[in-house]
Design a protein around this motif. Structure first.
Motif, mmCIF file in Angstrom:
data_model
loop_
_atom_site.group_PDB
_atom_site.id
_atom_site.type_symbol
_atom_site.label_atom_id
_atom_site.label_comp_id
_atom_site.label_asym_id
_atom_site.label_seq_id
_atom_site.Cartn_x
_atom_site.Cartn_y
_atom_site.Cartn_z
ATOM 1 N N LEU A 1 0.816 -1.221 0.000
ATOM 2 C CA LEU A 1 0.000 0.000 0.000
ATOM 3 C C LEU A 1 0.846 1.267 0.000
ATOM 4 N N ASN A 2 2.143 1.099 0.085
ATOM 5 C CA ASN A 2 3.067 2.239 0.109
ATOM 6 C C ASN A 2 2.757 3.164 1.283
ATOM 7 N N LYS A 3 2.605 2.539 2.428
ATOM 8 C CA LYS A 3 2.336 3.293 3.655
ATOM 9 C C LYS A 3 3.260 2.779 4.754
ATOM 10 N N SER A 4 3.256 3.511 5.866
ATOM 11 C CA SER A 4 4.074 3.061 6.985
ATOM 12 C C SER A 4 3.363 1.925 7.719
ATOM 13 N N GLN A 5 4.145 1.198 8.474
ATOM 14 C CA GLN A 5 3.554 0.079 9.202
ATOM 15 C C GLN A 5 2.562 0.561 10.259
ATOM 16 N N GLY A 6 2.859 1.673 10.894
ATOM 17 C CA GLY A 6 1.921 2.216 11.877
ATOM 18 C C GLY A 6 0.599 2.597 11.219
ATOM 19 N N ALA A 7 0.686 3.176 10.057
ATOM 20 C CA ALA A 7 -0.532 3.548 9.357
ATOM 21 C C ALA A 7 -1.345 2.323 8.982
ATOM 22 N N VAL A 8 -0.646 1.267 8.599
ATOM 23 C CA VAL A 8 -1.349 0.036 8.235
ATOM 24 C C VAL A 8 -2.031 -0.561 9.465
ATOM 25 N N LYS A 9 -1.348 -0.536 10.594
ATOM 26 C CA LYS A 9 -1.959 -1.073 11.818
ATOM 27 C C LYS A 9 -3.206 -0.289 12.173
ATOM 28 N N THR A 10 -3.106 1.002 12.085
ATOM 29 C CA THR A 10 -4.240 1.845 12.422
ATOM 30 C C THR A 10 -5.399 1.627 11.457
ATOM 31 N N LEU A 11 -5.068 1.575 10.185
ATOM 32 C CA LEU A 11 -6.103 1.346 9.188
ATOM 33 C C LEU A 11 -6.802 0.007 9.429
ATOM 34 N N HIS A 12 -6.005 -1.007 9.715
ATOM 35 C CA HIS A 12 -6.579 -2.335 9.902
ATOM 36 C C HIS A 12 -7.500 -2.365 11.118
ATOM 37 N N ARG A 13 -7.048 -1.768 12.184
ATOM 38 C CA ARG A 13 -7.857 -1.774 13.404
ATOM 39 C C ARG A 13 -9.151 -1.005 13.199
ATOM 40 N N ARG A 14 -9.068 0.143 12.618
ATOM 41 C CA ARG A 14 -10.268 0.935 12.402
ATOM 42 C C ARG A 14 -11.203 0.277 11.387
ATOM 43 N N ALA A 15 -10.622 -0.391 10.426
ATOM 44 C CA ALA A 15 -11.462 -1.062 9.427
ATOM 45 C C ALA A 15 -12.255 -2.195 10.063
ATOM 46 N N LEU A 16 -11.609 -2.959 10.930
ATOM 47 C CA LEU A 16 -12.335 -4.056 11.565
ATOM 48 C C LEU A 16 -13.421 -3.524 12.488
ATOM 49 N N ALA A 17 -13.111 -2.472 13.201
ATOM 50 C CA ALA A 17 -14.127 -1.888 14.069
ATOM 51 C C ALA A 17 -15.312 -1.374 13.266
ATOM 52 N N ALA A 18 -15.007 -0.785 12.119
ATOM 53 C CA ALA A 18 -16.106 -0.295 11.295
ATOM 54 C C ALA A 18 -16.921 -1.442 10.733
ATOM 55 N N LEU A 19 -16.259 -2.505 10.367
ATOM 56 C CA LEU A 19 -16.983 -3.669 9.856
ATOM 57 C C LEU A 19 -17.905 -4.244 10.928
ATOM 58 N N VAL A 20 -17.402 -4.322 12.149
ATOM 59 C CA VAL A 20 -18.240 -4.848 13.235
ATOM 60 C C VAL A 20 -19.461 -3.969 13.413
ATOM 61 N N ARG A 21 -19.232 -2.689 13.405
ATOM 62 C CA ARG A 21 -20.379 -1.781 13.564
ATOM 63 C C ARG A 21 -21.376 -1.950 12.426
ATOM 64 N N LEU A 22 -20.829 -2.031 11.196
ATOM 65 C CA LEU A 22 -21.713 -2.144 10.039
ATOM 66 C C LEU A 22 -22.487 -3.471 10.055
ATOM 67 N N VAL A 23 -21.788 -4.565 10.411
ATOM 68 C CA VAL A 23 -22.466 -5.861 10.430
ATOM 69 C C VAL A 23 -23.510 -5.895 11.539
ATOM 70 N N ASP A 24 -23.154 -5.356 12.698
ATOM 71 C CA ASP A 24 -24.111 -5.327 13.790
ATOM 72 C C ASP A 24 -25.309 -4.462 13.438
ATOM 73 N N GLY A 25 -25.033 -3.328 12.822
ATOM 74 C CA GLY A 25 -26.137 -2.443 12.463
ATOM 75 C C GLY A 25 -27.027 -3.061 11.409
ATOM 76 N N GLU A 26 -26.415 -3.784 10.456
ATOM 77 C CA GLU A 26 -27.228 -4.420 9.432
ATOM 78 C C GLU A 26 -28.051 -5.540 10.032
ATOM 79 N N THR A 27 -27.432 -6.257 10.980
ATOM 80 C CA THR A 27 -28.151 -7.355 11.615
ATOM 81 C C THR A 27 -29.311 -6.840 12.436
ATOM 82 N N VAL A 28 -29.079 -5.738 13.160
ATOM 83 C CA VAL A 28 -30.125 -5.149 13.993
ATOM 84 C C VAL A 28 -31.253 -4.626 13.127
ATOM 85 N N SER A 29 -30.851 -3.929 12.046
ATOM 86 C CA SER A 29 -31.884 -3.354 11.208
ATOM 87 C C SER A 29 -32.645 -4.465 10.450
#
Lengths: 189, 279
Positions: free
Chosen positions: A161-189
């Protein structure tokens, strides 16, 4: 886990095999393709490529073209292949006016083709996650796909991705959290 | 994994569950038909890309490029170095200096060479081509006759000392004819040939002008005629030499007789042509 069902994605590409493939050994080329093609296809499908199979074919053709000039070990080879796939994906997505979750992959439709109950349950469970990928930012989606699906390390993902490792860690963590929120919200709705 | 180190254990488990779901959905084995299609395309692509020999990791077509690049680089550096030093050949240095001066790069021009002095002009100027042969044949005929008659006058020893002109004439039947019958008025062609033979030594009468050969022959005949026929005057040398010409004294009687017959026939025809030209 399915990731362990494809251990070749994570290991098994030796320098000798790369060397033989570079010399035109068809068996070595076939082994490399078998090891890397599921991860490349999964990455392209999850990223929303319209025709992931054809795009994967283009990626491996580019690998063959550049194989003679490649120098490096197993890790470098994997990083190089996914870098090619990432660049091809960007080109395809730029050509497409709209970004949609792959037309060749329609979650919820293909489930009726499988007979096993576990597969149906799995698909029902995975479909919201895959649909949620389309709502992530491109960087977050790439980070999740490369780290969690293709199995690349943080360093390799950062290189692709041509990014720093810290940026990749942050992106990955935030992406998973967003996915959880989205899946939970879709399931609830 | 990274998301398992989240502060909230519940969210970590949810994240892992989402990741597993993604892998299960996206990380599928490749279809055999698709894999065969891709591998076939890869094989064709590999054949197209000129697969290198085993043990040679680099493609072979790079070597000529590298060699060509090195050759061009060396040639450019040598040329520019020689040009900067002014060591190129004069013409190349001159033009290269002019060309680079246009783009603001001063280079030394070729040094001025002293011109070699022109060789002194020798010989007579070539006559204008408008002069006709007919006007020149008369004096040439006299001089050549004098020259050719000189060996017959005093004897054969004097004839051997004539040099190239006499030797040239001996080989031709026309020359023998002139020796045997000097009084025949048919001389224009032979005299021109004799003059060329003594003047240019190329034996080609057609290339040289008649006047040039005639003048050379006349000058030489003057010198030799005066040296050998001292008793005769310059004008009378030819006539007296011709009068003294004796076939028995100069050549064999039988062969000369036959040659004389032929040469008489030829010289009669040429004499007629010369008369027409004079007319």
């Amino acid at each position: 886990m399915l990731g362990r069902e494809h251990p070749a994605l994570l290991s098994g590409i030796g320098d000798t095999r790369i060397g033989r493939a570079r010399c035109g050994d068809a068996d070595a080329i076939g082994e490399l393709y078998a090891d890397l093609s599921p991860g490349v296809l999964g990455y392209l499908r999850g990223a929303g490529a319209c025709d992931a199979e054809d795009l994967a074919g283009d990626v491996f053709l580019a690998v063959i073209r550049g194989l003679a000039g490649f120098e490096g070990d197993e890790t470098a080879f994997r990083r190089w292949v996914f870098t090619i796939a990432h660049h091809r994906l960007i080109d395809v997505l730029r050509k497409d006016a709209h970004r949609t979750i792959g037309a060749s992959f329609t979650p919820g439709v293909d489930i009726l083709e499988d007979d096993t109950y576990d597969r149906v349950i799995g698909r029902l469970d995975a479909a919201p996650a895959v649909r949620a990928l389309a709502r992530l930012t491109p960087d977050q989606r790439d980070a999740v796909l490369l780290r969690s699906v293709a199995g690349l390390s943080v360093a390799d993902t950062a290189a692709v991705l041509n990014k720093s490792q810290g940026a990749v860690k942050t992106l990955h963590r935030r992406a998973l959290a967003a996915l959880v929120r989205l899946v939970d919200g879709e399931t609830v709705s | 994994m990274t998301f398992l180190r989240s502060s909230d254990p519940g969210r970590g488990r949810d994240a892992e569950r989402v990741a597993v779901a993604l892998r299960r959905e996206l990380l599928l084995p490749v279809d055999d038909e698709l894999a065969a299609r891709h591998l076939e395309a890869m094989s064709l692509e590999f054949d197209w890309e000129l697969a290198p020999e085993p043990g040679d990791p680099r493609p072979k077509h790079r070597a000529p490029n590298v060699v060509a690049t090195c050759v061009v680089a060396v040639a450019l550096s040598l040329t520019s170095g020689f040009a900067a030093a002014g060591a190129l050949p004069a013409t190349a240095q001159h033009w290269l200096s002019r060309a680079t001066r246009l783009v603001g790069i001063p280079l030394p021009d070729a040094p001025e060479r002293p011109r070699p002095p022109l060789p002194p002009r020798t010989g007579m100027p070539r006559p204008a081509p408008s002069r006709t042969v007919a006007t020149l044949t008369e004096p040439v005929r006299r001089n050549a006759t004098a020259k050719m008659s000189s060996p017959a006058g005093p004897g054969s020893a004097a004839g051997q000392s004539l040099g190239s002109s006499a030797a040239l004439q001996v080989h031709t039947p026309q020359a023998n004819a002139s020796w045997s019958e000097p009084a025949a008025p048919s001389w224009p062609k032979e005299t021109v040939d004799a003059g060329n033979g003594t003047g240019d030594n190329d034996g080609n009468a057609a290339d040289d002008s008649a006047a040039n050969g005639a003048e050379h022959g006349a000058r030489k005949s003057e010198v030799k005629g005066s040296a050998e026929d001292k008793s005769n005057g310059e004008q009378s040398a030819g006539e007296s030499g011709n009068a003294k010409t004796n076939p028995e004294a100069t050549a064999g009687p039988t062969s000369n007789q036959q040659n004389n017959d032929k040469s008489n026939m030829q010289s009669d025809g040429r004499a007629a042509a010369a008369d027409v030209g004079r007319g």
